[in-house]
Design an enzyme around this catalytic site. Sequence first.
Site, short mmCIF file in Angstrom:
data_model
loop_
_atom_site.label_atom_id
_atom_site.label_comp_id
_atom_site.label_asym_id
_atom_site.label_seq_id
_atom_site.Cartn_x
_atom_site.Cartn_y
_atom_site.Cartn_z
N ARG A 161 32.80 47.64 6.21
CA ARG A 161 34.59 46.93 6.14
C ARG A 161 34.83 46.17 4.92
O ARG A 161 36.56 46.88 4.56
CB ARG A 161 34.75 46.83 7.42
CG ARG A 161 34.81 47.55 8.40
CD ARG A 161 34.58 47.54 10.34
NE ARG A 161 34.00 48.15 10.86
CZ ARG A 161 33.76 48.01 12.52
NH1 ARG A 161 34.95 46.72 13.15
NH2 ARG A 161 33.84 48.80 13.07
N LYS B 267 23.64 56.91 14.50
CA LYS B 267 24.51 55.47 14.05
C LYS B 267 25.00 54.04 14.23
O LYS B 267 25.19 54.16 15.97
CB LYS B 267 25.29 55.97 12.65
CG LYS B 267 25.65 54.52 12.06
CD LYS B 267 27.30 55.52 11.09
CE LYS B 267 28.08 54.15 10.82
NZ LYS B 267 29.00 54.53 10.24
N GLU C 44 26.73 62.88 23.51
CA GLU C 44 27.56 63.94 22.95
C GLU C 44 26.56 64.07 21.39
O GLU C 44 27.67 64.88 21.15
CB GLU C 44 27.21 62.13 22.19
CG GLU C 44 28.86 60.83 22.37
CD GLU C 44 30.18 61.32 22.59
OE1 GLU C 44 30.61 62.27 21.23
OE2 GLU C 44 30.82 60.66 23.24
N LYS D 236 26.94 57.75 17.35
CA LYS D 236 27.85 56.17 16.75
C LYS D 236 27.76 55.26 17.46
O LYS D 236 28.73 55.52 18.78
CB LYS D 236 28.91 56.91 15.43
CG LYS D 236 29.37 55.85 14.92
CD LYS D 236 30.69 56.48 14.15
CE LYS D 236 30.55 54.63 13.38
NZ LYS D 236 32.34 55.60 12.16
C1 PBG Z 1 34.00 54.69 9.97
C2 PBG Z 1 32.60 54.96 8.68
C3 PBG Z 1 32.29 52.98 8.92
C4 PBG Z 1 31.15 53.81 8.11
C5 PBG Z 1 30.88 54.91 8.12
N1 PBG Z 1 31.75 55.06 8.57
C6 PBG Z 1 32.81 52.63 9.66
C7 PBG Z 1 33.18 52.39 10.54
O1 PBG Z 1 33.33 53.05 12.06
O2 PBG Z 1 33.99 50.78 11.50
C8 PBG Z 1 30.58 52.08 8.23
C9 PBG Z 1 29.11 52.63 7.62
C10 PBG Z 1 27.96 51.45 6.78
O3 PBG Z 1 28.01 50.12 7.22
O4 PBG Z 1 27.71 51.46 5.97
N2 PBG Z 1 34.74 55.89 8.32
#
Ligand code: PBG
Length: 333
Positions: free
Chosen positions: A213, A256, A241, A203
């Site tokens: 957010r 991601k 990872e 990630k």
């Molecule tokens: C963290 C999380 C995030 C996303 C999914 N799980 C946000 C972050 O890491 O700030 C982002 C998903 C998206 O942008 O669609 N709980």
Amino acid sequence: MNPVKTAHALDLVRRGRRLRRTSGIRSYVRETRLSADQFLYPLFVTTGTGVRREVPSMPGVFQLSVDEAVRETEAARAEGVPGVLLFGLPAKKDDVGSAAYDSDAPVQSAVRAIKRSSPDTVVVTDVCLCEYTSHGHCGILEGHDVANDVTVDQLVRAAVSHATAGADIVAPSDMMDGRVGAIRKALDERGFEAVAIMSYAAKYSSAFYGPFRDAAGSAPQFGDRRTHQMDPANSEEALREVEQDIEEGADIVLVKPAMSYLDIVRRVKDTFGYPTAAYQVSGEYAMIKAAAERGWIDEPRIMMESLTSIARAGADIIITYYAREAARRLAGR
Ligand code: PBG
């Protein structure tokens, strides 16, 4: 015999266009087939009833109360989408994110309600603290730093509470070290050995999460997530990872965002041959929506092209806010 050489020797033009002439021929030679059963549909679950609040930066995406989340899930199922990924907007936040393991919080309630109304829906839950902490960081802070090991303890509590509610898969998205192993151990000790872990293994610290957010109310109040999420410049590190998460017991590994990281999806798939998910995140979705609203691009075609490219890169599971729309399009609806 090398056909390229042969054609060359005979002084023939290689006519790739022969296989592009008709839709029937194109479909015979198509290498990637997108299907609704690859899609996992993210939902934002909030408190109350009858709530369906559109996220301003994500047209077509809503914060849903549990009853509405159930309806949305049923609609997605009817369109061929096998599962949902649940994020929670709790009533109260504190500095340790304790609502993440409240058995009556939106996610836990939604898991139970969805499992009651459609038991064979695959219910996946996001395991992270950023939606639950008052400061919006993914864990417990020591000074301005997210402290790893005490955060892992909290994540374990959240994962166990999701499993207790009936989740099929828990998806830790926090990028703390050692959390997959800790979650696996805790689940097994409590008789949840059938609950799978989809780890956000690679990630990245990405600006593409901006609209999410907003949707989840999880923007950090100061600083950013660079001390735990990965540097967009790295790909060898992504393999390390992923390897670590597999060793710790991840069943599915996730990359991601998707579109800017398709090289990572391909390397992960080729290196490990593991069930691989890719997340077309909020910013990817919002960019397409915004350009489409201005009439600058053809939204349905860009939607299908972007999803196809994610599948072509090697993703087995595609997490997308377009799940329902794309499923309808694939069904010709
Ligand atoms: C963290 C999380 C995030 C996303 C999914 N799980 C946000 C972050 O890491 O700030 C982002 C998903 C998206 O942008 O669609 N709980």
